[in-house]
Design an enzyme around this catalytic site. Sequence first.
Site, mmCIF file in Angstrom:
data_model
loop_
_atom_site.group_PDB
_atom_site.id
_atom_site.type_symbol
_atom_site.label_atom_id
_atom_site.label_comp_id
_atom_site.label_asym_id
_atom_site.label_seq_id
_atom_site.Cartn_x
_atom_site.Cartn_y
_atom_site.Cartn_z
ATOM 1 N N CYS A 283 0.841 -1.196 0.000
ATOM 2 C CA CYS A 283 0.000 0.000 0.000
ATOM 3 C C CYS A 283 0.875 1.243 0.000
ATOM 4 C CB CYS A 283 -0.917 0.005 1.226
ATOM 5 S SG CYS A 283 -2.040 1.427 1.248
ATOM 6 N N CYS B 125 -0.356 4.411 0.436
ATOM 7 C CA CYS B 125 -1.046 5.556 1.034
ATOM 8 C C CYS B 125 -0.232 6.154 2.179
ATOM 9 C CB CYS B 125 -2.443 5.173 1.488
ATOM 10 S SG CYS B 125 -2.499 4.395 3.116
ATOM 11 N N CYS C 66 -0.590 4.207 6.190
ATOM 12 C CA CYS C 66 -0.054 2.906 6.585
ATOM 13 C C CYS C 66 1.427 2.996 6.964
ATOM 14 C CB CYS C 66 -0.227 1.902 5.441
ATOM 15 S SG CYS C 66 -1.958 1.550 5.051
#
Length: 332
Positions: free
Chosen positions: A191, A193, A196
Amino acid sequence: MRLLETEIVIDAPPQTVWAVLDDIECYPEWNPALPALRGRTTVGQKVTGTLRQPNVPEREVNPTITRIVGARELRWLSQAPGGVFSAEHIFILEPNANGGTRVRHNEIFDGPMADERWPSIDTNLRTAYHALNHALKARAEALRGETALLHPAVDRDASAPPAGAFTARCGCASEPVEIEVNQAVAHNHLCGCSKCWKPAGAAFAQIAVVPAGSVSVVARRDKLEAVDATQKIERQRCKACATHLVGTVSDPDHHFYGLEFVHPELAIDGYKPKIEFAAFVSSLVETGTPATGMASVRAALGHAAIPAYDAFSPELMDIIAWHKVKLAKAAA
């Protein structure tokens, strides 16, 4: 009207070439013809800087951005007072069959002074633009060849222990927080983003889900704290080392309600589930990865046979969309 035409073929995708051209703050690092350019490259905005060419004094330029087609075209216009001279600078990026880019770098000159200045433009400015083209090629091709560190788990051999359970610890050398996960993970993915947790040096986080109730904190619960209690996914991290251990969802209307989020790379007993996909890849730019490096990131994902998406995987996106339909039906 006079037209100055140059072109070059660059062994890098248009995305990379565009990122180099659009990052004007870095022009001093590579651009011999425009060694300084400042401003915001959006349509209608003026940028200011310096034009440098052989046999001609260095001069200030302050063109207006007139056209942007991302990864395909950039134009700006310089105009002298009274309409005696104008110059429209044009970069056109054309993808080729080999994954590279043909760059057409032209400039259109108009006004009464265009013919007068043409001999100098045709020699001195042409030389400067050829030098710019070759510098652009070197810059983009060097960036294309960079290796991106996705995540340490990408280079591990995936395994699937029969029970699927594992124990994970934070990064503290002494008295670590420890959790036990009693179910096999699902939707294990990278991920990009900003929410995280990512291990040092990694571009991506590694996230997976298990059914709610599958995670138990078995050591040093007192060291856990909420990262941001306002977020729908309530992530818990170690106060000392900031490693994320588990994320929960308390909102029963949230599409991930009933799940808990874990980081499989923290497993201490050899648990190495297969990475299924990479999510929110474009978000890496927002979290500090240069736009010029994104082609390398996507190439590395392709080499590792990890499908890349700029949201979740299609499977999860369909599930989220159906969840929204269920909520709408219930509210009707």
